[in-house]
Design an enzyme around this catalytic site. Structure first.
Site, PDB file in Angstrom:
ATOM      1  N   SER A 114       5.008   0.065  10.864  1.00 48.92           N
ATOM      2  CA  SER A 114       6.125  -0.206  11.765  1.00 48.92           C
ATOM      3  C   SER A 114       6.252   0.831  12.866  1.00 48.92           C
ATOM      4  CB  SER A 114       7.446  -0.256  10.978  1.00 48.92           C
ATOM      5  OG  SER A 114       7.671   0.970  10.314  1.00 48.92           O
ATOM      6  N   CYS A 115       5.655   2.009  12.660  1.00 47.59           N
ATOM      7  CA  CYS A 115       5.772   3.083  13.650  1.00 47.59           C
ATOM      8  C   CYS A 115       4.416   3.695  13.893  1.00 47.59           C
ATOM      9  CB  CYS A 115       6.748   4.159  13.169  1.00 47.59           C
ATOM     10  SG  CYS A 115       6.789   5.621  14.233  1.00 47.59           S
ATOM     11  N   GLY A 116       3.980   3.693  15.132  1.00 42.59           N
ATOM     12  CA  GLY A 116       2.666   4.221  15.425  1.00 42.59           C
ATOM     13  C   GLY A 116       2.670   5.656  15.894  1.00 42.59           C
TER      14      GLY A 116
END
Length: 279
Positions: A114-116
């Site tokens: 969900s978070c890069g």
């Protein structure tokens, strides 16, 4: 090698009726990306297109900008006790002479689905300068009616989503609306990296005549990935973030959000859209 989908037992309750049956789920496995043999990042991804994912990630990080800078991309030995390769470790070897970033704790990245950008040690490490300034590319003009038809075409191309309902998608379209490529992944940032990495390996960067469409929201990170690949137009079916809008305005990126049928919001770069007179 990990599969794109896996089967798991589930109990379904429908209108009070209880059944026990298998369900198809999207696979999520870690991928460690190494650069010249040294660990650089770990991302949670849907297996498949791993070499493209690694290459696209390096474009997004500003490490490479052309296929000529990559000597090889290979799988390394996995971590299973029995010696079986997990195909979850990829090593990218750069051509001698290509600058290698200082791989310290500040650069080492852990990315969730969900978070890069999770794990970046400083704000300075977040922003990266592109090799392909959008302002320097030939002008692109896009009809809003053309954009309006793209989400349905993306949805029709989401083959794995139809079986799992658990994937993000990103697609590249030409300025005439031709579908050039589409990738799916449990992480929206991975889907974009797979697109960019495939383009890099085919010597198509910069993507200065392309439209990037993403199935979810337009975060700062996705806007930055578009800018790093020289993509002039980013459209999303959901909302952009404020920082994505700021980055688009700063770099000249055309940013469209809430693209649903003929309705859309244009947050930056409206000069590329053939809007009605007086707007």
């Amino acid at each position: 090698m990990g599969r794109v989908t896996e089967r798991r037992r589930t109990i379904r309750i429908r209108n009070g009726a209880v059944t026990d049956r298998p369900d198809t789920l999207v696979a999520e496995e870690p991928l460690e990306i190494r650069l010249n043999g040294r660990p650089l990042a770990i991302t949670m991804r849907t297996p498949g297109d791993d070499f493209a994912l690694a290459a696209g990630f390096l474009v997004s990080e500003g490490v490479i900008g052309s296929a000529a800078e990559v000597r090889s991309i290979v799988y390394c030995a996995g971590a299973k006790d029995d010696g079986t390769n997990t195909y979850n470790v990829v090593d990218v070897q750069l051509v001698p002479g290509v600058p290698v970033p200082d791989i310290t704790l500040e650069r080492h990245v852990y990315t969730t689905s969900s978070c890069g950008l999770c794990g970046k040690a400083s704000l300075d490490a977040v922003r990266t300068t592109t090799r392909f300034p959008i302002a320097d590319t030939p002008p692109v003009r896009v009809e809003p009616a053309l954009l309006a038809g793209l989400p349905d075409r993306l949805r029709a191309a989401q083959r794995v989503f139809d079986r799992t309902g658990g994937l993000h998608a990103a697609a590249l379209f030409s300025e005439e609306g031709e579908l050039l490529d589409v990738r799916e992944d449990v992480g929206r940032h991975n889907a974009v990296d797979k697109l960019v990495g495939r383009a890099l390996r085919e010597d198509l960067l910069p993507l200065s005549r392309a439209i990037l469409l993403v199935s979810g929201r337009a975060s700062f990170e996705l806007a930055q990935k578009a800018v790093m690949a020289g993509i002039p137009v980013l459209a999303a079916v959901s909302a952009p973030s404020s920082l994505a809008v700021d980055l688009a305005a700063e770099t000249g990126l055309t940013l469209v959000g809430f693209l649903r049928g003929p309705d859309m919001n244009v947050y930056a770069g409206e000069e590329r859209l053939a809007l009605r007179s007086g707007v």
